[in-house]
Write an enzyme that holds these catalytic residues in place. Structure first.
Site, PDB file in Angstrom:
ATOM      1  N   SER A  62       0.862  -1.307   0.000  1.00  0.00           N
ATOM      2  CA  SER A  62       0.165   0.020   0.086  1.00  0.00           C
ATOM      3  C   SER A  62       0.826   1.098   0.029  1.00  0.00           C
ATOM      4  CB  SER A  62      -1.001  -0.155   1.261  1.00  0.00           C
ATOM      5  OG  SER A  62      -1.790  -0.983   1.049  1.00  0.00           O
ATOM      6  N   LYS A  65       0.444   3.318  -2.822  1.00  0.00           N
ATOM      7  CA  LYS A  65      -0.810   4.215  -2.950  1.00  0.00           C
ATOM      8  C   LYS A  65      -0.230   5.685  -3.161  1.00  0.00           C
ATOM      9  CE  LYS A  65      -3.752   0.858  -0.831  1.00  0.00           C
ATOM     10  NZ  LYS A  65      -4.496   0.469   0.359  1.00  0.00           N
ATOM     11  N   TYR A 189      -4.197  -2.403  -9.968  1.00  0.00           N
ATOM     12  CA  TYR A 189      -4.098  -2.468  -8.654  1.00  0.00           C
ATOM     13  C   TYR A 189      -3.160  -3.441  -8.016  1.00  0.00           C
ATOM     14  CZ  TYR A 189      -5.240  -2.097  -3.510  1.00  0.00           C
ATOM     15  OH  TYR A 189      -5.376  -2.007  -2.253  1.00  0.00           O
ATOM     16  N   TYR A 241      -4.602   3.865   7.733  1.00  0.00           N
ATOM     17  CA  TYR A 241      -5.910   3.293   8.034  1.00  0.00           C
ATOM     18  C   TYR A 241      -6.578   3.683   9.408  1.00  0.00           C
ATOM     19  CZ  TYR A 241      -3.660   0.374   4.637  1.00  0.00           C
ATOM     20  OH  TYR A 241      -2.825  -0.318   3.474  1.00  0.00           O
ATOM     21  N   VAL A 259       1.200  -3.517   3.899  1.00  0.00           N
ATOM     22  CA  VAL A 259       1.027  -4.798   4.624  1.00  0.00           C
ATOM     23  C   VAL A 259       2.214  -5.584   4.536  1.00  0.00           C
ATOM     24  CG1 VAL A 259       0.066  -6.266   2.865  1.00  0.00           C
ATOM     25  CG2 VAL A 259      -0.734  -6.591   5.069  1.00  0.00           C
TER      26      VAL A 259
END
Lengths: 306, 306, 306, 306
Positions: A62, A65, A189, A241, A259
């Site tokens: 992630s 991103k 993705y 998050y 992760v």
């Protein structure tokens, strides 16, 4: 001085190496050695300081991103915010509840749903291969390193097991917030998440965020200073998050976790920091990595909050 | 130079004075003149710059939560976080849904439920009058102004209409997260929200957050530098309810808003800023006040994000 | 023949007497002997069949909601449905989430929030004492038994610990769906729940629901046949909170349970059945009571579903 | 006498023909004439009574869920309830929120997610074509009519636009509650929903539910009497999505609706009733169809509630 800091940080975290649980939803991640630890600091002056396994590539997941968001803002500008929000979600990274309550608009570009929309934006008008080529080229350029690659095994595994992400993408397609065929958007993705980078590469790639949008020193601009600030703001409020508030409270710097155990942090005006330790805490963020950044903030006194 | 900035800000927002909707849930707030606008900057050097209605007191409402949080941390230290979280809520300021999902622990000290817990902490071992006296004395001291007072009419009106807050308090009591009689805790909460302060007083009272925990210059410490940083972090991630991400994105500074139209902002290392404009946007934050702070950030270039 | 059925049911459930957990949120309920078991059948012909502790009074708790709903429909007719819905909730009996999502309108009259609205309807224009007198008189009349009373100890305990109910009432007041002072409405609600009745009394009191709205035989009408049918429908879809579907599936008869371990069941055209066993299952319904009714339905072949 | 009832019902609803909004998410449904109205009654004695467009086939959509549930119970028995619940959902038919809160177990077999699990159960060990063949054969057999067919255009359209259903299926696959490839399971689901049947065919097909599990009269058993009762119970509590309580309250009979405007109702011991009117109310159930059934219940006095 930063080498001293890294040594002190390492001493602080050494007893905690191996803590947390390595992500095990795909074999390629599950077999990572939990005792790995690396950290790298890229300063705005162009220096690089490293410790531990800082040159070993890992799956950035992630953290990618941040880079795709940067590209998408370059592509469609502030119009992006019609399709994705800028608020912390208050729910786990893969939650779908919020999408139903808010009619297919993800809360921010760093939860999975939001990053899938960002991938969809990058894909529009292109084939997945082209889009992935563009992402890879961008990351290589800002990291100044052509060795950076996508781990096809990881990407394939993600694709085979990514049913919750497929649910998110289909759900948003039902609200017309995914414009390309779901499997193509997901293909982009899953591959972006499979980017393999070392702490050193990651710290260099993220430096533009700490340096007013520019590569090291007075180098060329990646984005405007205002855009760099805004991406930092999003990292701070949404980068971890549903533990973003806690990270801001404890570390006090904008960061984005993955992760795979990596975290990229931006210290505006000073440096970009990358840390890697595969064991995750209960929120899905690197346990020892977070601890290392807390130690780092304490030893440097660096904080955006005073 | 800051006087120039204030003049430029005023020019920017002048066409927008009166925009938004004044809070009308109690008469004492509903009758406020929507064309009011004030702004004050208290610098770490001890200077004060003002424009507009900066010396007219208004109901600071939820801005008071910053001060009671500071007091409660002084009283019980980091143990406070057993009873209230540090994460953005993803829901409106008065939502009760999160409390049911998370067994009576509010997400952060700046949503109503969290601030009621903070009031309950301050009340324990005291009578409401004593606790309110302590709050008032603290605010007067950090603002260096003994004129500051609680508006009893506002407090009484809040108490008569505050059924959603009573629901929150009763709900948390059921989970043993309110320890005092509900009506006493609510009495403290409603009165703290009824604090009446001007922009000038508010900017001075908030200066310790921008100044490493100290009053102006090298003055006495209100809190440690670390605690000041952490309160700033909470303001950034949670200070504007479910628009905190947007405020961080647009303004780039820690801030806490109130339904009376006031916003207190902290610029670490530089200054504390207070703005007041009664009309609220759809998120319950001052519409023109937010606009003024955005203009202020642009003209000064001040941002914690680079 | 029904005596035989009761004997068979008793044989079936005997090994399970004492199962489940007795409600312990107030002392008066916690000290009930878990090995109690009673059952009574009042037929439309006016017969009464009993077994076990069928003449021992217990706290009927939420079973009372059937009687107050009947009274409220008599008072305000179908207009009641403007203030309370008729749908199963999909959430626990004391959930507040649904109220926020649906602006203070409870989903049905049998969850706590809905029954509090019903109590508020009965209270309007009266003092709590009068309303309680009316409820008591009604229950005594339909049960044909003047011994029925409210247990003041239970009522007082409920009032002292009923913070979640106070939250519900305050919350609905904020949406103007409670019209009387919260404490008065709750006073009525807590006292109605403290009604003490035996299985025999309860079965007789509920007979009008099975008998087209009339007391036994061709006796006087309590409500119209249509209203009796509709109350039965509500009991079936909503009478066991979030286990209503399961009760309909397993037992196949309209029923209303209470946390005191009682269940009232209606067999249209045939009989009214009351059962009591204090131990509760995970959904808060009598464990052995439910089992007894399942056995009863099997032995009689009675079901509204064929 | 039932012909008289049908005439009276028709007179009651005639002024309302055409009310409601025809489903328009696929062209094949959107172009249906909104002024269609048909009704059929199949009695346990083997009689058939019809009125209006009772012999014109329409897309039965979710009414098909009754038939696939029956088949799945035959296949795996009560073990089915490990994978799907039996409670009303309290949310719309296509909601995904509940799935996240309850870890991929749908609340009941009549919401979309639950019916997709049922389709997955039927598919296991087979190819979609075989499973669809089995479903079609079953419906033809219980309706005693080999003309019944699946409308391939409707199925194809559903498949092309069914992104929310794809989200549900992928989501449940992530929790291992879909065992076959998502696209195969969805293929079965979309085709079963595209079954085309007339009111007459539907009433005959549903008769076993009203007749103790048997085809008309003393004919062969489709399911046991107990299973028929239990399916009726599920139809009553869950057959009209989040309007099931209202349907039970107003009509008082177990029913299952479909977005094509059809409703199948079971009158235990007496008859099976099917109605069709394409315009839907705000809950997605046939507006005039519901009205017709209310009128029917009133004129016959038939109700399971007394």
């Amino acid at each position: 001085m930063l080498d001293d800091v890294l040594a002190k940080v390492y001493a602080d975290i050494a007893p905690h190496i191996g803590e947390g649980r390595v992500a095990n939803y795909i074999p390629a991640l599950a077999r990572i050695d939990p005792s790995k630890f690396g950290m790298a600091i890229a300063t705005v002056d162009g220096e690089l300081h490293v410790i531990g396994d800082a040159h070993e590539p890992f799956s950035i997941q992630s953290v990618s991103k941040v880079f795709t968001l940067t590209l998408a803002l370059g592509r469609v500008g502030e119009g992006l915010w019609k399709r994705v929000g800028r608020e912390p979600s208050g729910t786990p990274f893969n939650s779908i509840i919020q999408l139903e309550n808010e009619r297919g608009i993800p809360r921010n570009p760093f939860i999975n749903a939001g990053a899938i929309v960002v991938a969809d934006v990058l894909l529009s008008g292109h084939q997945p291969k082209e889009t992935l080529g563009e992402i890879l080229q961008f990351v290589r350029q800002i990291a100044d390193d052509d060795e950076i690659a996508i781990d096809r095994d990881v990407a394939r595994s993600e694709q085979e097991t990514g049913f919750r992400n497929a649910a998110l993408a289909n759900y948003m397609h039902a609200f017309s917030n995914i414009e390309n065929p779901v499997e193509k958007t997901l293909g982009v993705y899953f591959h972006q998440c499979a980017l393999s980078m070392s702490c050193a590469q990651l710290a260099k790639a993220g430096l533009f965020l700490a340096n007013g949008g520019r590569l090291a020193g007075r180098g060329p601009s990646v984005v405007s200073a205002e855009r760099a600030r805004r991406i930092n703001a999003l990292m701070l409020t949404c980068g971890h998050y549903d533990a973003s508030g806690d990270f801001a409270f404890r570390v006090g710097l904008p960061g984005k976790s993955g992760v795979g155990g990596g975290i990229l942090v931006s210290v505006p005006g000073k440096a970009s920091v990358a840390v890697w330790s595969p064991g995750l805490n209960e929120n899905g963020n690197s346990a020892t990595g977070t601890r290392a950044l807390e130690s780092f903030a304490r030893h440097t006194g660096w904080s955006i909050f005073g």
